[in-house]
Each structure stands twice: as structure tokens, then as C-alpha cells.
Motif scaffolding. Structure first.
Motif, mmCIF file in Angstrom:
data_model
loop_
_atom_site.group_PDB
_atom_site.id
_atom_site.type_symbol
_atom_site.label_atom_id
_atom_site.label_comp_id
_atom_site.label_asym_id
_atom_site.label_seq_id
_atom_site.Cartn_x
_atom_site.Cartn_y
_atom_site.Cartn_z
ATOM 1 N N VAL A 38 21.355 59.236 49.553
ATOM 2 C CA VAL A 38 22.022 60.529 49.385
ATOM 3 C C VAL A 38 23.332 60.349 48.628
ATOM 4 C CG1 VAL A 38 23.206 62.402 50.603
ATOM 5 C CG2 VAL A 38 20.959 61.640 51.382
ATOM 6 N N LEU A 39 24.072 59.292 48.943
ATOM 7 C CA LEU A 39 25.321 59.026 48.242
ATOM 8 C C LEU A 39 25.058 58.698 46.772
ATOM 9 C CD1 LEU A 39 27.148 56.864 50.935
ATOM 10 C CD2 LEU A 39 27.436 59.298 50.454
ATOM 11 N N ARG A 40 23.995 57.945 46.509
ATOM 12 C CA ARG A 40 23.664 57.616 45.121
ATOM 13 C C ARG A 40 23.236 58.865 44.362
ATOM 14 N NH1 ARG A 40 20.095 52.493 42.972
ATOM 15 N NH2 ARG A 40 20.472 52.848 40.769
ATOM 16 N N ILE A 41 22.449 59.710 45.004
ATOM 17 C CA ILE A 41 22.031 60.969 44.377
ATOM 18 C C ILE A 41 23.251 61.827 44.059
ATOM 19 C CG2 ILE A 41 20.819 63.139 44.795
ATOM 20 C CD1 ILE A 41 18.809 61.404 46.483
ATOM 21 N N MET A 42 24.165 61.926 45.037
ATOM 22 C CA MET A 42 25.391 62.694 44.818
ATOM 23 C C MET A 42 26.166 62.126 43.638
ATOM 24 S SD MET A 42 28.426 63.593 47.533
ATOM 25 C CE MET A 42 28.913 61.877 47.727
ATOM 26 N N GLY A 43 26.217 60.791 43.540
ATOM 27 C CA GLY A 43 26.913 60.152 42.427
ATOM 28 C C GLY A 43 26.289 60.503 41.086
ATOM 29 N N GLU A 44 24.942 60.593 41.038
ATOM 30 C CA GLU A 44 24.281 60.975 39.786
ATOM 31 C C GLU A 44 24.624 62.407 39.395
ATOM 32 O OE1 GLU A 44 20.236 60.246 39.005
ATOM 33 O OE2 GLU A 44 20.437 58.079 39.200
ATOM 34 N N PHE A 45 24.662 63.300 40.391
ATOM 35 C CA PHE A 45 25.050 64.677 40.087
ATOM 36 C C PHE A 45 26.473 64.723 39.539
ATOM 37 C CE2 PHE A 45 21.591 66.287 42.927
ATOM 38 C CZ PHE A 45 21.066 67.224 42.061
ATOM 39 N N VAL A 46 27.389 64.009 40.205
ATOM 40 C CA VAL A 46 28.788 64.013 39.772
ATOM 41 C C VAL A 46 28.914 63.474 38.350
ATOM 42 C CG1 VAL A 46 31.070 63.016 40.175
ATOM 43 C CG2 VAL A 46 29.727 63.874 42.109
ATOM 44 N N GLU A 47 28.231 62.368 38.058
ATOM 45 C CA GLU A 47 28.307 61.792 36.718
ATOM 46 C C GLU A 47 27.742 62.750 35.678
ATOM 47 O OE1 GLU A 47 26.902 57.911 34.080
ATOM 48 O OE2 GLU A 47 26.164 58.149 36.120
ATOM 49 N N GLY A 48 26.590 63.360 35.989
ATOM 50 C CA GLY A 48 25.988 64.301 35.041
ATOM 51 C C GLY A 48 26.881 65.495 34.780
ATOM 52 N N PHE A 49 27.431 66.074 35.856
ATOM 53 C CA PHE A 49 28.326 67.221 35.691
ATOM 54 C C PHE A 49 29.565 66.837 34.880
ATOM 55 C CE2 PHE A 49 26.730 69.021 39.996
ATOM 56 C CZ PHE A 49 25.588 69.510 39.374
ATOM 57 N N ASP A 50 30.082 65.646 35.128
ATOM 58 C CA ASP A 50 31.280 65.197 34.425
ATOM 59 C C ASP A 50 30.999 64.977 32.941
ATOM 60 O OD1 ASP A 50 34.065 64.160 34.369
ATOM 61 O OD2 ASP A 50 33.074 62.263 33.906
ATOM 62 N N ARG A 51 29.886 64.322 32.629
ATOM 63 C CA ARG A 51 29.579 63.998 31.231
ATOM 64 C C ARG A 51 29.222 65.240 30.411
ATOM 65 N NH1 ARG A 51 27.679 59.002 29.989
ATOM 66 N NH2 ARG A 51 27.903 59.747 27.836
ATOM 67 N N LEU A 52 28.750 66.293 31.078
ATOM 68 C CA LEU A 52 28.284 67.474 30.347
ATOM 69 C C LEU A 52 29.156 68.702 30.562
ATOM 70 C CD1 LEU A 52 24.454 67.065 31.037
ATOM 71 C CD2 LEU A 52 25.664 66.569 28.901
ATOM 72 N N SER A 53 30.294 68.527 31.201
ATOM 73 C CA SER A 53 31.127 69.674 31.577
ATOM 74 C C SER A 53 31.644 70.467 30.382
ATOM 75 C CB SER A 53 32.310 69.207 32.434
ATOM 76 O OG SER A 53 33.128 68.296 31.713
ATOM 77 N N ASP A 54 31.691 69.864 29.201
ATOM 78 C CA ASP A 54 32.193 70.558 28.015
ATOM 79 C C ASP A 54 31.091 71.246 27.216
ATOM 80 O OD1 ASP A 54 31.114 68.022 27.374
ATOM 81 O OD2 ASP A 54 32.170 67.998 25.456
ATOM 82 N N ILE A 55 29.858 71.168 27.695
ATOM 83 C CA ILE A 55 28.721 71.689 26.926
ATOM 84 C C ILE A 55 28.534 73.181 27.182
ATOM 85 C CG2 ILE A 55 26.243 71.516 26.520
ATOM 86 C CD1 ILE A 55 27.948 69.138 25.545
ATOM 87 N N ARG A 56 28.393 73.940 26.111
ATOM 88 C CA ARG A 56 28.133 75.377 26.197
ATOM 89 C C ARG A 56 26.961 75.716 25.265
ATOM 90 N NH1 ARG A 56 31.155 74.183 29.468
ATOM 91 N NH2 ARG A 56 33.144 75.117 30.127
ATOM 92 N N ASN A 57 26.095 76.594 25.723
ATOM 93 C CA ASN A 57 25.010 77.123 24.881
ATOM 94 C C ASN A 57 24.117 76.044 24.282
ATOM 95 O OD1 ASN A 57 25.567 79.944 25.087
ATOM 96 N ND2 ASN A 57 27.282 79.683 23.690
#
Length: 250
Positions: A38-57
Motif C-alpha cells: 500500500v505504501l509503494r502504491i501510494m508512492g507511485e501515485f505521488v510520483e505520477g501526480f508530481d511528474r505530471l502536475s503541470d500537464i493540461r489538455n
């Protein structure tokens, strides 16, 4: 067969497989337990959200990894992504070969952002050389969340089970109102005609979906038409967002 030869043909176990196959009564160290995962899964979500946070459209483009360079669909994927990039859309793919490679290549040729969300597989897939922003995932469901969260439309080229999985998940989210103004375009009329006919005759015909649900996707052979649909959807989203802001300000 020798032990060494046998070992060389073993397929690596992925994190998805470990998560989904638990041996009853097995005693494992904490780093191999589901709470740890669960912690590893949470880490993947955090990394994905962080790496793509500037993406629009962004536009996610799916299709078979087995489509070779030079194939008509490969070339159309390049053209589609290039046209989208010129319209300011970042391109997201699964980061692998085939249609994914073609779409990332087209994004680069159109001077757009080329993103690849790769997945750990029991056989090596690798990231294609046209990905500018690679993100690697161990879990399919985390990766699939990124496709939908940071995209505002899907273009689906001919493909297999993985392509169908992404297609029907998107259609389900649209049908249930989870996402709005989210066009799904199937590119390749000949390839998709059998599926469309089955959906009309069998699925809608037997009332498993409403007839109007067939309007949730569009089928075309032309990259320019696909891009036009996505540009119009962006305009509708912009108008809807403006109306919402005006309502809040009243």
C-alpha cells in the motif's frame, strides 16, 4: 534441459502479479506484505501526480505495441500526434513500441511534449526513444489513473487487450458522468467496424447499454478529423469553465 537453460527461460514476476497472488498461510517479511505494498502504491501515485502536475489538455494515444514502423496505422499515429502537438496538446502514451512509439515521435515532430507512462511487464518492453518525459509504473491501475487524470481525450488505434481495456474504461467513466467533454476517437474504420456492429446489434440491441451511448465515441480514418473533434471539445470545456466561474461570481 539443464537447470541453467530452464532458469534463462523463466519469466520475471512483476509487482502486479505479486500483489494479486497471495499464498495462503505464507509467512513473509513486512516488506513483502500487502500493507507495505500500500505504501509503494501510494508512492507511485505521488510520483505520477508530481511528474505530471503541470500537464493540461493532454491527449492519450493508445494502440498495439506490435504495429511496425512503416505500417499505415503507424504513419497515421505519427501524423495525428504531430497535428495535435501543433495545436498545443501534450501527448501521453504507454511509452513502448508500435503505435506508442509513433505517437511519441509525432509529438516531437510537432514540437509538443512527449510523455511515456511505461509499465513493468514480465517481458521487456522498454521506453521508446521519442519519449521526453518517461514515468515508470509497477501497477496497471496507478498508470491508468494517470492516463485519465491528465488527459482530456483518448485516440485509440487498432490494438489488443490492453488497448481495449483503456477504451472501455474511458467509455465507462464518460457514461457514468465521471468525466465530461472527453472525446474518444477510434482511428481505423475497417478494424473497429466489427466491434461497433456488435455493440449496436448485440449490446445496445439487447438493452445492455442505451442506444445514445454509441455517441460516446467517434470512428474515423482521418487524423485531421480526429484532431478537429478534440479541438472542438477543448473549446466546449473552455466555455463550460467560463460559465462555471461566472456562476460562482454571481
Amino acid at each position: 534441459m539443464s537447470q541453467r537453460s530452464s532458469d534463462s527461460h523463466r519469466i520475471a514476476i512483476t509487482e502486479d502479479e505479486r500483489l494479486l497472488t497471495v499464498q495462503p498461510g505464507e509467512r513473509r517479511s513486512f516488506v513483502h506484505t500487502d500493507p507495505w505494498r500500500v505504501l509503494r502504491i501510494m508512492g507511485e501515485f505521488v510520483e505520477g501526480f508530481d511528474r505530471l502536475s503541470d500537464i493540461r489538455n493532454a491527449v492519450s494515444i493508445f494502440g498495439s505495441a506490435r504495429t511496425d514502423p512503416g505500417h499505415a496505422y503507424y504513419e497515421k499515429a505519427i501524423e495525428t500526434a504531430r497535428l495535435l502537438a501543433k495545436q498545443g496538446f501534450p501527448i501521453i502514451t504507454g511509452g513502448g513500441p508500435g503505435i506508442m512509439e509513433a505517437a511519441n515521435r509525432g509529438a516531437q515532430e510537432g514540437n509538443g511534449l512527449s510523455i511515456g507512462c511505461n509499465i513493468e511487464l514480465p517481458f521487456e518492453q522498454g521506453t521508446n526513444p521519442y519519449v521526453e518525459r518517461p514515468i515508470n509504473f509497477h501497477y496497471f491501475f496507478v498508470r491508468k489513473t494517470m492516463f485519465v487524470k491528465y488527459s482530456t481525450s483518448f485516440i485509440v488505434f487498432p490494438g489488443g487487450f490492453g488497448t481495449m481495456d483503456e477504451l472501455f474504461e474511458a467509455l465507462t467513466l464518460i457514461q457514468t458522468g465521471k468525466v465530461k467533454h472527453f472525446p474518444v476517437v477510434l482511428l481505423g474504420k475497417e478494424y473497429w467496424s466489427g466491434l461497433v456492429a456488435w455493440l449496436v446489434d448485440r449490446v445496445a440491441g439487447e438493452g445492455k447499454i442505451d442506444t445514445k451511448d454509441m455517441d460516446l465515441f467517434h470512428v474515423t480514418d482521418h487524423p485531421a478529423e480526429a484532431v478537429g473533434l478534440i479541438v472542438k471539445a477543448r473549446e466546449r470545456r473552455s466555455l463550460a469553465q467560463t460559465a462555471t466561474i461566472q456562476d460562482i461570481g454571481r
